[in-house]
Motif scaffolding. Structure first.
Motif, mmCIF file in Angstrom:
data_model
loop_
_atom_site.group_PDB
_atom_site.id
_atom_site.type_symbol
_atom_site.label_atom_id
_atom_site.label_comp_id
_atom_site.label_asym_id
_atom_site.label_seq_id
_atom_site.Cartn_x
_atom_site.Cartn_y
_atom_site.Cartn_z
ATOM 1 N N MET A 1 -6.106 11.017 -0.461
ATOM 2 C CA MET A 1 -6.844 11.921 0.437
ATOM 3 C C MET A 1 -5.890 12.700 1.329
ATOM 4 O O MET A 1 -6.088 13.889 1.575
ATOM 5 N N PHE A 2 -4.845 12.043 1.814
ATOM 6 C CA PHE A 2 -3.852 12.721 2.640
ATOM 7 C C PHE A 2 -3.190 13.850 1.862
ATOM 8 O O PHE A 2 -3.014 14.959 2.383
ATOM 9 N N GLN A 3 -2.827 13.563 0.604
ATOM 10 C CA GLN A 3 -2.214 14.595 -0.228
ATOM 11 C C GLN A 3 -3.170 15.761 -0.472
ATOM 12 O O GLN A 3 -2.768 16.926 -0.391
ATOM 13 N N ASP A 4 -4.438 15.450 -0.767
ATOM 14 C CA ASP A 4 -5.412 16.492 -1.108
ATOM 15 C C ASP A 4 -5.867 17.320 0.092
ATOM 16 O O ASP A 4 -6.085 18.522 -0.032
ATOM 17 N N PRO B 1 0.833 5.370 -7.253
ATOM 18 C CA PRO B 1 1.878 4.364 -7.023
ATOM 19 C C PRO B 1 1.358 3.025 -6.511
ATOM 20 O O PRO B 1 2.056 2.027 -6.595
ATOM 21 N N PHE B 2 0.141 2.971 -6.014
ATOM 22 C CA PHE B 2 -0.358 1.718 -5.470
ATOM 23 C C PHE B 2 -0.979 0.815 -6.529
ATOM 24 O O PHE B 2 -1.244 -0.350 -6.266
ATOM 25 N N ALA C 1 -4.494 -2.579 -1.588
ATOM 26 C CA ALA C 1 -3.655 -1.612 -2.306
ATOM 27 C C ALA C 1 -4.481 -0.423 -2.769
ATOM 28 O O ALA C 1 -4.025 0.727 -2.683
ATOM 29 N N ILE C 2 -5.691 -0.677 -3.257
ATOM 30 C CA ILE C 2 -6.566 0.426 -3.680
ATOM 31 C C ILE C 2 -6.933 1.295 -2.489
ATOM 32 O O ILE C 2 -6.923 2.528 -2.579
ATOM 33 N N THR C 3 -7.235 0.671 -1.359
ATOM 34 C CA THR C 3 -7.580 1.424 -0.149
ATOM 35 C C THR C 3 -6.409 2.295 0.294
ATOM 36 O O THR C 3 -6.597 3.475 0.632
ATOM 37 N N LEU C 4 -5.210 1.736 0.302
ATOM 38 C CA LEU C 4 -4.033 2.537 0.663
ATOM 39 C C LEU C 4 -3.818 3.675 -0.329
ATOM 40 O O LEU C 4 -3.447 4.788 0.067
#
Length: 94
Positions: free
Chosen positions: A76-79, A21-22, A67-70
């Motif tokens: 990573m949070f999802q994984d 989405p980002f 945006a790429i960093t977010l």
């Protein structure tokens, strides 16, 4: 180009946007910043054209990198947080 090809491309873009989405956020921010800075070009005052364009490029690139960093942090949070919790919960329910 048939309407089927258009629908396939449209759904592919929407699918990719839902996966990451980002990316659309980064693209929209980039074009927004460039458009705004080009609009402000006529009121740049004594600033040289090259300096104004460099500031525009840095602002747009900074937004995209942010945006790429977010997006990477979200992924990573999802994984590493959400999926292990779901897997652990599924194992406890069995």
């Amino acid at each position: 180009m048939s309407s089927v090809d258009y629908d396939d491309n449209d759904s592919k873009f929407m699918r990719k946007a839902k996966e990451n989405p980002f990316v659309p956020v980064g693209m929209a921010g980039f074009f927004g910043i460039v458009g705004y800075r080009l609009w402000k070009l006529k009121n740049r005052g004594d600033t040289k054209m090259s300096v104004h364009l460099i500031h525009m490029r840095v602002a747009a690139q900074g937004f995209v990198v942010g945006a790429i960093t977010l997006g990477v942090l979200y992924s990573m949070f999802q994984d590493y947080v959400v999926k292990p919790r779901e897997a652990e919960k599924a194992l406890r329910e069995k």
